[in-house]
Design an enzyme around this catalytic site. Sequence first.
Site, PDB file in Angstrom:
ATOM      1  N   ASP A 102      39.313  28.908  43.243  1.00 40.61           N
ATOM      2  CA  ASP A 102      38.195  29.793  43.595  1.00 40.61           C
ATOM      3  C   ASP A 102      36.875  29.185  43.145  1.00 40.61           C
ATOM      4  O   ASP A 102      36.590  29.110  41.948  1.00 40.61           O
ATOM      5  CB  ASP A 102      38.421  31.157  42.934  1.00 40.61           C
ATOM      6  CG  ASP A 102      37.304  32.149  43.231  1.00 40.61           C
ATOM      7  OD1 ASP A 102      36.562  31.932  44.210  1.00 40.61           O
ATOM      8  OD2 ASP A 102      37.188  33.134  42.487  1.00 40.61           O
ATOM      9  N   SER A 105      34.285  31.494  40.925  1.00 37.89           N
ATOM     10  CA  SER A 105      34.469  31.844  39.522  1.00 37.89           C
ATOM     11  C   SER A 105      34.727  30.552  38.749  1.00 37.89           C
ATOM     12  O   SER A 105      34.863  29.481  39.350  1.00 37.89           O
ATOM     13  CB  SER A 105      35.633  32.836  39.334  1.00 37.89           C
ATOM     14  OG  SER A 105      36.867  32.230  39.685  1.00 37.89           O
ATOM     15  N   ASN A 107      36.763  30.459  35.440  1.00 38.47           N
ATOM     16  CA  ASN A 107      37.783  30.543  34.401  1.00 38.47           C
ATOM     17  C   ASN A 107      39.182  30.376  34.965  1.00 38.47           C
ATOM     18  O   ASN A 107      39.434  30.675  36.136  1.00 38.47           O
ATOM     19  CB  ASN A 107      37.692  31.876  33.658  1.00 38.47           C
ATOM     20  CG  ASN A 107      36.471  31.960  32.772  1.00 38.47           C
ATOM     21  OD1 ASN A 107      35.381  32.291  33.235  1.00 38.47           O
ATOM     22  ND2 ASN A 107      36.635  31.635  31.501  1.00 38.47           N
ATOM     23  N   TRP A 109      43.099  31.666  34.378  1.00 42.80           N
ATOM     24  CA  TRP A 109      43.996  32.585  33.692  1.00 42.80           C
ATOM     25  C   TRP A 109      45.333  32.659  34.415  1.00 42.80           C
ATOM     26  O   TRP A 109      45.399  32.499  35.641  1.00 42.80           O
ATOM     27  CB  TRP A 109      43.385  33.966  33.504  1.00 42.80           C
ATOM     28  CG  TRP A 109      43.103  34.752  34.758  1.00 42.80           C
ATOM     29  CD1 TRP A 109      41.907  34.879  35.400  1.00 42.80           C
ATOM     30  CD2 TRP A 109      44.040  35.534  35.518  1.00 42.80           C
ATOM     31  NE1 TRP A 109      42.042  35.681  36.519  1.00 42.80           N
ATOM     32  CE2 TRP A 109      43.330  36.096  36.607  1.00 42.80           C
ATOM     33  CE3 TRP A 109      45.397  35.807  35.367  1.00 42.80           C
ATOM     34  CZ2 TRP A 109      43.946  36.909  37.563  1.00 42.80           C
ATOM     35  CZ3 TRP A 109      46.024  36.625  36.321  1.00 42.80           C
ATOM     36  CH2 TRP A 109      45.285  37.166  37.394  1.00 42.80           C
ATOM     37  N   TYR A 145      38.393  44.658  37.297  1.00 44.79           N
ATOM     38  CA  TYR A 145      38.413  44.447  38.745  1.00 44.79           C
ATOM     39  C   TYR A 145      38.000  45.740  39.435  1.00 44.79           C
ATOM     40  O   TYR A 145      37.991  46.808  38.830  1.00 44.79           O
ATOM     41  CB  TYR A 145      39.819  44.055  39.211  1.00 44.79           C
ATOM     42  CG  TYR A 145      40.285  42.751  38.635  1.00 44.79           C
ATOM     43  CD1 TYR A 145      39.989  41.556  39.272  1.00 44.79           C
ATOM     44  CD2 TYR A 145      40.985  42.715  37.436  1.00 44.79           C
ATOM     45  CE1 TYR A 145      40.386  40.354  38.737  1.00 44.79           C
ATOM     46  CE2 TYR A 145      41.395  41.519  36.894  1.00 44.79           C
ATOM     47  CZ  TYR A 145      41.093  40.343  37.557  1.00 44.79           C
ATOM     48  OH  TYR A 145      41.484  39.156  37.009  1.00 44.79           O
ATOM     49  N   ASP A 286      32.096  29.801  48.991  1.00 43.43           N
ATOM     50  CA  ASP A 286      33.096  30.517  48.192  1.00 43.43           C
ATOM     51  C   ASP A 286      34.462  30.434  48.863  1.00 43.43           C
ATOM     52  O   ASP A 286      34.698  31.062  49.898  1.00 43.43           O
ATOM     53  CB  ASP A 286      32.671  31.975  48.029  1.00 43.43           C
ATOM     54  CG  ASP A 286      33.585  32.764  47.092  1.00 43.43           C
ATOM     55  OD1 ASP A 286      34.624  32.224  46.669  1.00 43.43           O
ATOM     56  OD2 ASP A 286      33.269  33.925  46.788  1.00 43.43           O
ATOM     57  N   THR A 289      37.009  33.795  49.703  1.00 46.67           N
ATOM     58  CA  THR A 289      36.948  34.783  50.777  1.00 46.67           C
ATOM     59  C   THR A 289      37.083  34.088  52.120  1.00 46.67           C
ATOM     60  O   THR A 289      36.767  32.904  52.258  1.00 46.67           O
ATOM     61  CB  THR A 289      35.631  35.588  50.749  1.00 46.67           C
ATOM     62  OG1 THR A 289      35.608  36.487  51.862  1.00 46.67           O
ATOM     63  CG2 THR A 289      34.421  34.678  50.853  1.00 46.67           C
TER      64      THR A 289
END
Length: 415
Positions: A102, A105, A107, A109, A145, A286, A289
């Site tokens: 992505d 963003s 990070n 996880w 979220y 991005d 999406t």
Amino acid sequence: AMSFHFTAMALLALTLAVLLAASEASKVARLHRIAIHRSPNFKRNQKAVVAERDLVQKKYSQSLSQKANGYPVEPLSNFDNYQYYGNISVGTPPQYFMVQFDTGSSNLWIPSVSCTVAGCANHQTYNQTASSTYQANGTYFSITYGTGSVSGYLALDSVSVGGLTVTQQKFGQVYTEIGTNFVDALFDGILGMGFPALAADGVVPVFQNMINQSLVANSVFSFYLRDNGSTVNYGGELILGGSDPSLYRGGLTYVPVSQPAYWQFITDSIKIGNTVVSVGDAAIADTGTSLIIAPLAEFDTIAALFAADSSGVFYCTSTKSMPDLVINIQGVEFTISPSYYIEQSGSECQLLIQSINQDFWIMGDVFLGRFYTEFDVGNQRLGFAPVNAAVPLSQMGLWKVLALVMAWGLWKWGV
């Protein structure tokens, strides 16, 4: 003497071609490729488009300073429809995970083996006790979220992507998950590829650590997203360390990143046919999406051209006679045909351009699926070029050599 001269020239040309092919193959060999998969359940319909639009709104609804416990808000549902994902490993020996790559963003996880809720049950989980390179951090995090939240603790471990291993990468272990649809996702976590300014808790993003640890020849990664809008499992490639010219036509058009947090740049203009919709607007590339998201005023202008409602739905018989979407970047026009930005179902059409009432454009798969995109971290710029057929450069070099060999043979024997 003349025959010897021609023969020598042909041999010289053949030698140069072999050396050129070897050089091109060497450059490509330094690239690290990760196959990107798309959900086999991918589909576009009115309900899915509206649902994704709403989720994108939640993703971008908060500024960089407005974060939940330091983490930016991200949507986490309806993953079947639009997310790209690929394989990574964490720990020693490696534990494998499918993650969404992505660029919106920063990070990383993944679920922890200690996560016992339904959202983690059907996914690969990280077992820290099984990894000899695990290091505790203990910082608590909670990601909020639009449909729920996940929380857990930060940890450090080795992370491998495309054959490159980052040591002591800080990432989030998810222990609890509440109220999201993560249980249905076909991947296990998220690997953010935005700039460090977008990362929470001062965590250095994975690709930035690849640069810091001298794992890539160039501080560049690129996306080739294949078969925009179709139901396919193979979704293209994420390439680390550079770009593959065989996957795009012509040269890359470069544009500076205007805000190095998201991958944001400035467009010259955006048109529908001959109608100028915007001039000098910011846009974000991005991979999280599939839609194009427009500012509200610009969306209203576009919707009016098609007599579309607030969801972009309008009556139609065919998209063939409809105008192109033309995005001008650095003086170069990037054209998207109506069959790619309009979805037709019977006598109804829907714009895959939506709005979430923000003041910038978001360029998802409708754009990125048509144009190979280079993300140049070191020079803080983006490069775009029309996608090409997926023919490896090394194969192209071989064909050049074979063609020259054949030509030389035909000339030699007078055929």
